[in-house]
Each structure stands twice: as structure tokens, then as C-alpha cells.
Design an enzyme around this catalytic site. Structure first.
Site, PDB file in Angstrom:
ATOM      1  N   ARG A   1       0.832  -1.223   0.000  1.00 65.67           N
ATOM      2  CA  ARG A   1       0.000   0.000   0.000  1.00 65.67           C
ATOM      3  C   ARG A   1       0.856   1.259   0.000  1.00 65.67           C
ATOM      4  O   ARG A   1       0.530   2.224   0.703  1.00 65.67           O
ATOM      5  CB  ARG A   1      -0.935   0.044   1.224  1.00 65.67           C
ATOM      6  CG  ARG A   1      -2.065  -0.936   1.203  1.00 65.67           C
ATOM      7  CD  ARG A   1      -3.350  -0.281   0.691  1.00 65.67           C
ATOM      8  NE  ARG A   1      -4.349  -1.300   0.440  1.00 65.67           N
ATOM      9  CZ  ARG A   1      -5.387  -1.542   1.223  1.00 65.67           C
ATOM     10  NH1 ARG A   1      -5.593  -0.812   2.280  1.00 65.67           N
ATOM     11  NH2 ARG A   1      -6.231  -2.498   0.930  1.00 65.67           N
TER      12      ARG A   1
ATOM     13  N   TYR B   1     -14.647 -12.486  -0.409  1.00 59.13           N
ATOM     14  CA  TYR B   1     -15.386 -11.251  -0.718  1.00 59.13           C
ATOM     15  C   TYR B   1     -16.647 -11.541  -1.522  1.00 59.13           C
ATOM     16  O   TYR B   1     -17.691 -10.928  -1.316  1.00 59.13           O
ATOM     17  CB  TYR B   1     -14.500 -10.262  -1.482  1.00 59.13           C
ATOM     18  CG  TYR B   1     -13.539  -9.506  -0.591  1.00 59.13           C
ATOM     19  CD1 TYR B   1     -13.999  -8.499   0.239  1.00 59.13           C
ATOM     20  CD2 TYR B   1     -12.194  -9.812  -0.572  1.00 59.13           C
ATOM     21  CE1 TYR B   1     -13.129  -7.807   1.071  1.00 59.13           C
ATOM     22  CE2 TYR B   1     -11.309  -9.122   0.253  1.00 59.13           C
ATOM     23  CZ  TYR B   1     -11.786  -8.122   1.067  1.00 59.13           C
ATOM     24  OH  TYR B   1     -10.932  -7.442   1.888  1.00 59.13           O
TER      25      TYR B   1
ATOM     26  N   ARG C   1      -3.911   6.203   1.164  1.00 62.91           N
ATOM     27  CA  ARG C   1      -4.489   7.398   1.782  1.00 62.91           C
ATOM     28  C   ARG C   1      -3.583   8.123   2.766  1.00 62.91           C
ATOM     29  O   ARG C   1      -3.889   9.228   3.187  1.00 62.91           O
ATOM     30  CB  ARG C   1      -5.808   7.024   2.472  1.00 62.91           C
ATOM     31  CG  ARG C   1      -6.929   6.823   1.478  1.00 62.91           C
ATOM     32  CD  ARG C   1      -8.141   6.218   2.130  1.00 62.91           C
ATOM     33  NE  ARG C   1      -7.837   4.875   2.577  1.00 62.91           N
ATOM     34  CZ  ARG C   1      -8.692   4.093   3.229  1.00 62.91           C
ATOM     35  NH1 ARG C   1      -9.873   4.551   3.555  1.00 62.91           N
ATOM     36  NH2 ARG C   1      -8.332   2.882   3.590  1.00 62.91           N
TER      37      ARG C   1
ATOM     38  N   ARG D   1      -7.365  11.684  -5.311  1.00 64.21           N
ATOM     39  CA  ARG D   1      -8.590  11.057  -4.822  1.00 64.21           C
ATOM     40  C   ARG D   1      -9.739  12.061  -4.665  1.00 64.21           C
ATOM     41  O   ARG D   1     -10.909  11.686  -4.746  1.00 64.21           O
ATOM     42  CB  ARG D   1      -8.222  10.403  -3.503  1.00 64.21           C
ATOM     43  CG  ARG D   1      -9.019   9.297  -2.980  1.00 64.21           C
ATOM     44  CD  ARG D   1      -9.313   8.147  -3.855  1.00 64.21           C
ATOM     45  NE  ARG D   1     -10.256   7.349  -3.094  1.00 64.21           N
ATOM     46  CZ  ARG D   1     -11.543   7.639  -2.999  1.00 64.21           C
ATOM     47  NH1 ARG D   1     -12.041   8.662  -3.659  1.00 64.21           N
ATOM     48  NH2 ARG D   1     -12.341   6.901  -2.251  1.00 64.21           N
TER      49      ARG D   1
ATOM     50  N   ASP E   1      -7.002  -2.794  -7.763  1.00 65.34           N
ATOM     51  CA  ASP E   1      -7.610  -3.380  -6.574  1.00 65.34           C
ATOM     52  C   ASP E   1      -7.876  -4.856  -6.795  1.00 65.34           C
ATOM     53  O   ASP E   1      -8.100  -5.293  -7.930  1.00 65.34           O
ATOM     54  CB  ASP E   1      -8.902  -2.665  -6.177  1.00 65.34           C
ATOM     55  CG  ASP E   1      -9.292  -3.035  -4.750  1.00 65.34           C
ATOM     56  OD1 ASP E   1      -8.748  -2.422  -3.817  1.00 65.34           O
ATOM     57  OD2 ASP E   1     -10.101  -3.974  -4.577  1.00 65.34           O
TER      58      ASP E   1
HETATM   59  O1  CP3 Z   1       0.079   0.843  -3.407  1.00 66.27           O
HETATM   60  C1  CP3 Z   1      -0.478  -0.268  -3.442  1.00 66.27           C
HETATM   61  O2  CP3 Z   1      -0.292  -1.129  -2.564  1.00 66.27           O
HETATM   62  C2  CP3 Z   1      -1.364  -0.605  -4.637  1.00 66.27           C
HETATM   63  C3  CP3 Z   1      -2.756  -0.413  -4.467  1.00 66.27           C
HETATM   64  C4  CP3 Z   1      -3.699  -1.454  -3.899  1.00 66.27           C
HETATM   65  C5  CP3 Z   1      -5.048  -1.136  -3.578  1.00 66.27           C
HETATM   66  N1  CP3 Z   1      -5.699  -2.278  -3.209  1.00 66.27           N
HETATM   67  C6  CP3 Z   1      -5.679   0.190  -3.706  1.00 66.27           C
HETATM   68  C7  CP3 Z   1      -6.691   0.543  -2.695  1.00 66.27           C
HETATM   69  C8  CP3 Z   1      -3.525  -2.820  -3.648  1.00 66.27           C
HETATM   70  C9  CP3 Z   1      -2.270  -3.673  -3.772  1.00 66.27           C
HETATM   71  C10 CP3 Z   1      -4.807  -3.326  -3.212  1.00 66.27           C
HETATM   72  C11 CP3 Z   1      -5.055  -4.758  -2.923  1.00 66.27           C
HETATM   73  C12 CP3 Z   1      -6.216  -5.087  -2.084  1.00 66.27           C
HETATM   74  N2  CP3 Z   1      -7.489  -4.665  -2.214  1.00 66.27           N
HETATM   75  C13 CP3 Z   1      -6.189  -6.031  -1.032  1.00 66.27           C
HETATM   76  C14 CP3 Z   1      -5.010  -6.842  -0.635  1.00 66.27           C
HETATM   77  C15 CP3 Z   1      -4.041  -6.033   0.131  1.00 66.27           C
HETATM   78  C16 CP3 Z   1      -4.220  -6.178   1.623  1.00 66.27           C
HETATM   79  O3  CP3 Z   1      -4.374  -5.145   2.270  1.00 66.27           O
HETATM   80  O4  CP3 Z   1      -4.132  -7.295   2.109  1.00 66.27           O
HETATM   81  C17 CP3 Z   1      -7.488  -6.104  -0.495  1.00 66.27           C
HETATM   82  C18 CP3 Z   1      -7.915  -6.953   0.686  1.00 66.27           C
HETATM   83  C19 CP3 Z   1      -8.304  -5.238  -1.272  1.00 66.27           C
HETATM   84  C20 CP3 Z   1      -9.759  -4.992  -1.127  1.00 66.27           C
HETATM   85  C21 CP3 Z   1      -9.960  -3.644  -0.594  1.00 66.27           C
HETATM   86  N3  CP3 Z   1      -9.770  -2.479  -1.324  1.00 66.27           N
HETATM   87  C22 CP3 Z   1     -10.393  -3.264   0.710  1.00 66.27           C
HETATM   88  C23 CP3 Z   1     -10.687  -4.229   1.835  1.00 66.27           C
HETATM   89  C24 CP3 Z   1     -10.446  -1.857   0.715  1.00 66.27           C
HETATM   90  C25 CP3 Z   1     -10.927  -0.975   1.833  1.00 66.27           C
HETATM   91  C26 CP3 Z   1      -9.810  -0.790   2.802  1.00 66.27           C
HETATM   92  C27 CP3 Z   1      -9.992   0.441   3.652  1.00 66.27           C
HETATM   93  O5  CP3 Z   1      -9.051   0.668   4.416  1.00 66.27           O
HETATM   94  O6  CP3 Z   1     -10.991   1.168   3.540  1.00 66.27           O
HETATM   95  C28 CP3 Z   1     -10.024  -1.389  -0.540  1.00 66.27           C
HETATM   96  C29 CP3 Z   1      -9.898   0.020  -0.961  1.00 66.27           C
HETATM   97  C30 CP3 Z   1      -8.561   0.469  -1.466  1.00 66.27           C
HETATM   98  N4  CP3 Z   1      -7.856  -0.170  -2.420  1.00 66.27           N
HETATM   99  C31 CP3 Z   1      -7.849   1.651  -1.074  1.00 66.27           C
HETATM  100  C32 CP3 Z   1      -6.691   1.705  -1.857  1.00 66.27           C
HETATM  101  C33 CP3 Z   1      -5.644   2.787  -1.872  1.00 66.27           C
HETATM  102  C34 CP3 Z   1      -8.289   2.669  -0.030  1.00 66.27           C
HETATM  103  C35 CP3 Z   1      -9.564   3.345  -0.322  1.00 66.27           C
HETATM  104  C36 CP3 Z   1      -9.586   4.595  -1.153  1.00 66.27           C
HETATM  105  O7  CP3 Z   1      -8.596   5.147  -1.674  1.00 66.27           O
HETATM  106  O8  CP3 Z   1     -10.718   5.093  -1.270  1.00 66.27           O
END
Ligand code: CP3
Length: 367
Positions: free
Chosen positions: A42, A173, A46, A55, A91
Site C-alpha cells: 500500500r 469477498y 491514503r 482522490r 484493486d
Molecule cells: O500501493 C499499493 O499497494 C497498490 C494499491 C492497492 C489497492 N488495493 C488500492 C486501494 C492494492 C495492492 C490493493 C489490494 C487489495 N485490495 C487487497 C489486498 C491487500 C491487503 O491489504 O491485504 C485487499 C484486501 C483489497 C480490497 C480492498 N480495497 C479493501 C478491503 C479496501 C478498503 C480498505 C480500507 O481501508 O478502507 C479497498 C480500498 C482500497 N484499495 C484503497 C486503496 C488505496 C483505499 C480506499 C480509497 O482510496 O478510497
């Protein structure tokens, strides 16, 4: 290092010299490097003001689906932090759309699948023939690859990481309809439907292998498979219901000619079984001392990890000591990629993230 892995090194050398000039890719293959490579889960998220600025004008899915913006976010984070690899901004849930499952991200709630998959009929209805619709991720990777084609000042090429979810984590999911605490519906299907569960695993492997192939063709040097929630499983359940499909996915991605990183959280007891997927690199979280985790996956495999992301909120002396500790646990052996045990969380001080990268570069030199 197995013969298969050595074959892949040879293939990469002839097929893509740039990848072999990358200490990140070399470390994934267990080969010696001048210093421990570092990138952070990540790293574009954010906690970073540059990401939040983008964003404000675009939803998460808009960013993912617009190659220019996804590439810009990926590149900005990698350059701001000075890391050795860029993970494409995307994602885990993107493949749901071409499979016929609608979902959205709700503020404060995370992902929501409106009609969760609960029956054999719903599994049978999932599509596997529309993977082409995910090509926007490959277009973003092409832009990132073009940007980072030239080696950096120290002569090292930045590694480019493509990624996808693992069958279990994505199934969770689909079936729960969002994030979960106890995975009741997922485990119910797993235990009780000997038709639906294997069919779901098979369909996910087919779609994910196709998605990974697009990313490799576009320039990804390595594919990371996220099994973020595999730690919810006991060893026997993991081995019976999850390992076969995951092993097949790893095999198919390796067949594309790139190393695979297989990552999960809370996996200490699962590590020996996760190594049986055949992945080149296994992600370790902070609950296991790195040397112990490495022993559990076997010395022929590389490891990635394993700083607790919440230490980034701690004082400088503690943070620095923990970084040194992770490097000391790895003891300079080939095949360690420095990372966090899980993603950077919102609110993390950016200056601490940058410091960690600088310290790894300073303390992780191998003469
Ligand atoms: O920089 C990086 O790591 C690349 C970006 C990335 C995102 N999602 C963008 C994102 C990566 C590698 C992911 C993978 C992802 N997505 C995972 C596996 C990684 C882990 O944490 O184990 C999972 C479980 C998801 C599904 C997902 N996407 C969830 C559960 C959420 C909500 C999390 C939260 O904290 O609210 C997301 C949203 C998400 N995907 C964000 C980002 C930057 C944050 C929300 C946003 O920007 O609005």
C-alpha cells in the site's frame, strides 16, 4: 533454489535483460544483490497527500480504470519513497466485474458486493470469458514500464509488480459480500458444497491466470498473489480446500516466465503449506520473527517482510531499532525483500515511511 527457478533466471536473462538489472527481481529469485531491496505494501494510499489530492477528483474505481491516472499514482508513490519496486495501482476486486458480479466501495465500509454468491447456481453463472475487459490494468502497466525503462542513478532498474487476489481471499469477498470477521458463509460453502466450492476455485484460477498474463505481457516483472485473509483458515482446511487451486494458479503464473510472491496475514502456522504452492517468495507478517518464518518456508525460497506497519507511528529510535532487527534476522542471506507485514494504514506519518526506506538502503548493504 529449484531447477525450475534456475531455468526461469536463464529465460529472464535472455528475454528481458532489464529485469535482471533489478535487485528486486534478483532477490525474488534468491540471487545475491548489492543491498536488500525495499518496497512497501500500500505504498500508494491514503496516508500520502499526493494520493489524496488525486482522490479528491476521482473515485477509487475511476483511478483504477483510467490508465493515465493509475500509472501516475503508481509512479508518484515509488519516486516519492525511493523504493526499488513499483506496484501497479489497482484493486483485488476488479476481476469481479467481468465475472458478472457488481460491487462498489462505500466510504468507511470498504468493498460491498450487492448480491453475494451463496449457491451452486450463482457459482455456475459466474463468467470466465470476459477477462479482456481488464486490459486497462495492462495499459497502466505499459505506461509505468515505459517511465521506468531506464536504469536509475545507481544503475539499478526499478522492478514492476503486477498483482491479483488469491482464490480463497477473492472467494471470501464474493461469498460474504464484503469484509468479514468470521467467514461463516465462506466456510459453510467450503465445507458443505462439494460442487460449488471446487467450481468457484477453478473459475477464479482461470480468470486470475488470464489477468496475470495480461499484466506480464504489458511489462510486469513479478506477480504478487494476495491471500490476505488465508490466516482465517486452520492448516487442515487450508490444505484440503485452498492449497490445490492456489498451487495451480502459482504454476500457471510462473509459466508466464516471472517469479511469484505469495502473501498472507496471520499465517505463521500456514507457512510450510503456503510454501507448497511453489511460489518463489513468501510474504511474512510481523507476528513471526523473520528467521523463524524463513525456516518454516524453507531456505530454497525467498521471503518478503516483515515490519509491523504500526511501528511507523512509533518514535524514531524504536522504528530504527525494528528496521535493524528485521535486517539482522535476514542476516544478509540472498532472497530477502524488505517490506511491511501488511499495508501502510491511513494516518501514517509520511516522513517515517521515507526514513524506513532510507535506513534499509543504509543498513542493508552487502559488501
Ligand atoms: O500501493 C499499493 O499497494 C497498490 C494499491 C492497492 C489497492 N488495493 C488500492 C486501494 C492494492 C495492492 C490493493 C489490494 C487489495 N485490495 C487487497 C489486498 C491487500 C491487503 O491489504 O491485504 C485487499 C484486501 C483489497 C480490497 C480492498 N480495497 C479493501 C478491503 C479496501 C478498503 C480498505 C480500507 O481501508 O478502507 C479497498 C480500498 C482500497 N484499495 C484503497 C486503496 C488505496 C483505499 C480506499 C480509497 O482510496 O478510497
Amino acid at each position: 533454489m529449484s531447477n525450475v527457478s534456475l531455468d526461469r533466471v536463464a529465460t529472464q536473462q535472455t528475454a528481458d535483460p532489464a529485469s535482471c538489472g533489478s535487485r528486486f527481481v534478483r532477490a525474488c529469485l534468491g540471487r545475491p544483490v548489492d543491498r536488500t531491496p525495499v518496497w512497501l505494501l500500500r505504498q500508494a494510499g491514503r496516508y500520502m497527500p499526493e494520493y489524496m489530492a488525486v482522490r479528491r477528483h476521482h473515485t477509487l474505481l475511476d483511478i483504477c480504470r483510467t490508465p493515465e491516472i493509475a500509472a501516475e499514482v503508481t509512479i508518484t508513490a515509488a519516486e516519492r519513497l525511493g523504493v526499488d519496486a513499483a506496484i501497479i495501482f489497482a484493486d483485488l476486486l476488479l476481476p469481479f466485474t467481468p465475472m458478472g458480479l457488481e460491487f462498489e466501495f462505500l466510504a468507511g465500509e470498504g468493498p460491498v458486493v450487492h448480491r453475494p454468491v451463496r449457491t451452486a447456481e450463482q457459482v455456475a453463472a459466474l463468467r470466465t470469458d470476459r477477462v479482456e475487459e481488464l486490459q486497462y490494468v495492462a495499459r497502466a502497466i505499459e505506461r509505468v514500464a515505459a517511465h521506468f525503462r531506464a536504469p536509475r542513478a545507481d544503475g539499478d532498474a526499478l522492478g514492476i509488480i503486477g498483482f491479483c487476489g488469491a482464490p480463497f481471499t477473492l472467494a471470501s469477498y464474493m461469498i460474504e459480500g464484503g469484509s468479514s470477521r468470521n467467514y461463516i458463509e465462506t466456510k459453510k460453502m467450503m465445507y458443505s458444497d462439494a460442487v460449488a466450492w471446487p467450481l468457484l476455485m477453478e473459475k477464479l484460477v482461470s480468470v486470475l491466470a488470464g489477468f496475470a498474463a495480461q499484466q506480464v505481457e504489458a511489462g510486469a516483472d513479478v506477480i504478487q498473489i494476495f491471500d490476505s485473509w488465508a490466516g482465517a483458515l486452520g492448516v487442515a482446511d487450508y490444505r484440503q480446500y485452498v492449497l490445490p487451486a492456489t498451487r495451480e494458479l502459482v504454476r500457471r503464473v510462473q509459466g508466464l516466465g516471472v517469479p511469484v510472491i505469495y502473501f498472507g496475514v496471520d499465517t505463521t502456522s500456514l507457512l510450510p503449506s503456503m510454501a507448497e504452492t511453489g511460489a518463489d517468495v513468501i510474504g511474512l507478517d510481523w507476528r513471526v520473527p523473520l528467521a523463524e518464518g524463513w525456516k518454516a518456508v524453507g531456505s530454497t525460497r525467498a521471503v518478503q517482510g516483515n515490519l509491523d506497519p504500526i511501528t511507523l507511528f512509533g518514535p524514531e529510535d524504536v522504528l530504527k531499532a525494528r528496521v535493524r532487527e528485521v535486517l539482522a534476522e535476514a542476516a544478509g542471506r540472498p532472497g530477502h525483500i524488505f517490506n511491511l507485514g501488511h499495508g501502510i494504514v491511513p494516518g501514517t506519518p509520511v516522513e517515517n515511511v521515507i526514513r524506513v526506506v532510507e535506513w534499509v538502503k543504509e543498513f542493508g548493504r552487502h559488501e
